[in-house]
Scaffold this active site. Structure first.
Site, PDB file in Angstrom:
ATOM      1  N   HIS A 184      11.347 -17.679  16.227  1.00 60.71           N
ATOM      2  CA  HIS A 184      12.232 -17.604  17.391  1.00 60.71           C
ATOM      3  C   HIS A 184      12.950 -18.942  17.533  1.00 60.71           C
ATOM      4  O   HIS A 184      12.306 -20.002  17.598  1.00 60.71           O
ATOM      5  CB  HIS A 184      11.440 -17.324  18.673  1.00 60.71           C
ATOM      6  CG  HIS A 184      10.719 -16.020  18.664  1.00 60.71           C
ATOM      7  ND1 HIS A 184      11.358 -14.802  18.691  1.00 60.71           N
ATOM      8  CD2 HIS A 184       9.392 -15.743  18.639  1.00 60.71           C
ATOM      9  CE1 HIS A 184      10.469 -13.835  18.675  1.00 60.71           C
ATOM     10  NE2 HIS A 184       9.265 -14.381  18.651  1.00 60.71           N
ATOM     11  N   ASN A 209      10.340  -9.268  23.855  1.00 58.89           N
ATOM     12  CA  ASN A 209      10.046  -9.564  25.258  1.00 58.89           C
ATOM     13  C   ASN A 209      10.393 -11.015  25.578  1.00 58.89           C
ATOM     14  O   ASN A 209      10.649 -11.365  26.732  1.00 58.89           O
ATOM     15  CB  ASN A 209       8.576  -9.294  25.565  1.00 58.89           C
ATOM     16  CG  ASN A 209       8.368  -7.933  26.200  1.00 58.89           C
ATOM     17  OD1 ASN A 209       8.920  -7.635  27.259  1.00 58.89           O
ATOM     18  ND2 ASN A 209       7.590  -7.092  25.552  1.00 58.89           N
TER      19      ASN A 209
END
Length: 279
Positions: free
Chosen positions: A229, A199
């Site tokens: 990330h 997401n």
């Protein structure tokens, strides 16, 4: 002191899983200046389990209609992209603000445009937590100057298990001995194939150069102990690089704990609203 005098916002919750439960507990413990008045989950047992943990017991709604009839002001979605598409329009039309965890649903351009139109028509607000990444303020600041944005997400194979991607591609996660790039493409497709994992690609796309230009690389690493990330952005302004190494949520390894904390902070800002930090 001023925020403590403000009337608490009445919040409804859709989705009583890992993230929804953490948000509910934060409200219940007064970390957020809100009152949780009602919860809804397609699995009623999950709703009962959550409510049994709380000191202040919200109503367990047996339908979205019942949830919206409970005098809410702000609805938090923590269920799924499909739940966003099924319920977001009704939520806004009933006069509620809305906070979405399943931001990937907004990469459906037609749906997003329709939702934005409804928000404008009804004078409501949409809140999107930044989730498990950093640097969104900076990306938004230079979006008109961006030339390239790449997100690289590295997770343990067990955190990726069950994604729709594996119905279309034969990858033996259990047999991995070292890190392997299992997806290399763009955000729009990545969010469809890994709806519970990236997401962050959706919020990065919305803040930056869009879902068809934001590159996404997903790495399965059996040695990974954290969800990582990395964002690399280039443009006329120079370069940006952000790396976040997240502890997985204790209740759901597919979700980074930072995503939960980001949601709580976003809700807190929506309910207090006196001071806004950041772009």
């Amino acid at each position: 002191m001023e925020s403590s005098k403000r009337e608490k916002r009445k919040v409804g919750l859709i989705g009583c899983g890992a993230i929804g439960s953490e948000i509910a507990v934060a409200i219940d413990s007064s970390r957020v200046n809100a009152e949780l008045v009602a919860v809804y989950d397609a699995c009623r047992e999950r709703a009962y389990t959550l409510v049994s943990r709380l000191n202040k017991r919200p109503m367990i709604a047996d339908s979205i209609e019942a949830l919206l009839a409970s005098d809410t002001e702000l609805i938090v979605e923590a269920a799924s992209q499909q739940a966003v598409k099924d319920y977001a329009r009704s939520i806004v039309e009933h006069g509620n603000d809305i906070m979405l965890m399943s931001v990937g649903a907004l990469l459906d351009d037609t749906f997003y445009a329709e939702l934005c139109s409804l928000l404008e028509r009804h004078g409501r607000r949409l809140y999107l937590p930044t989730g498990a990444i950093a640097g969104i303020d900076a990306i938004r600041s230079v979006k008109h100057m961006l030339k390239e944005v790449t997100l690289t997400t590295t997770k343990h194979p067990r955190a990726l298990t069950g994604a729709p991607f594996f119905k279309e591609h034969r990858v033996n996660l259990k047999g991995l001995k070292k890190a392997r790039v299992i997806y290399n493409g763009y955000a729009r497709e990545a969010v469809r194939l890994f709806p519970a994992n990236v997401n962050v690609a959706a919020i990065l796309s919305i803040a930056g150069i869009g879902a068809d230009k934001t590159k996404v690389k997903i790495v399965a690493d059996p040695r990974a102990r954290r969800n990582i990330h990395e964002i690399h952005a280039k443009g006329e302004f120079g370069e940006l690089y952000f790396k976040v190494s997240n502890v997985p949520s204790p209740s759901n390894p597919k979700t980074s704990y930072l995503a939960v904390l980001s949601a709580i902070e976003c809700l807190s800002r929506a309910c207090n609203g006196r001071v806004s930090i950041g772009t």
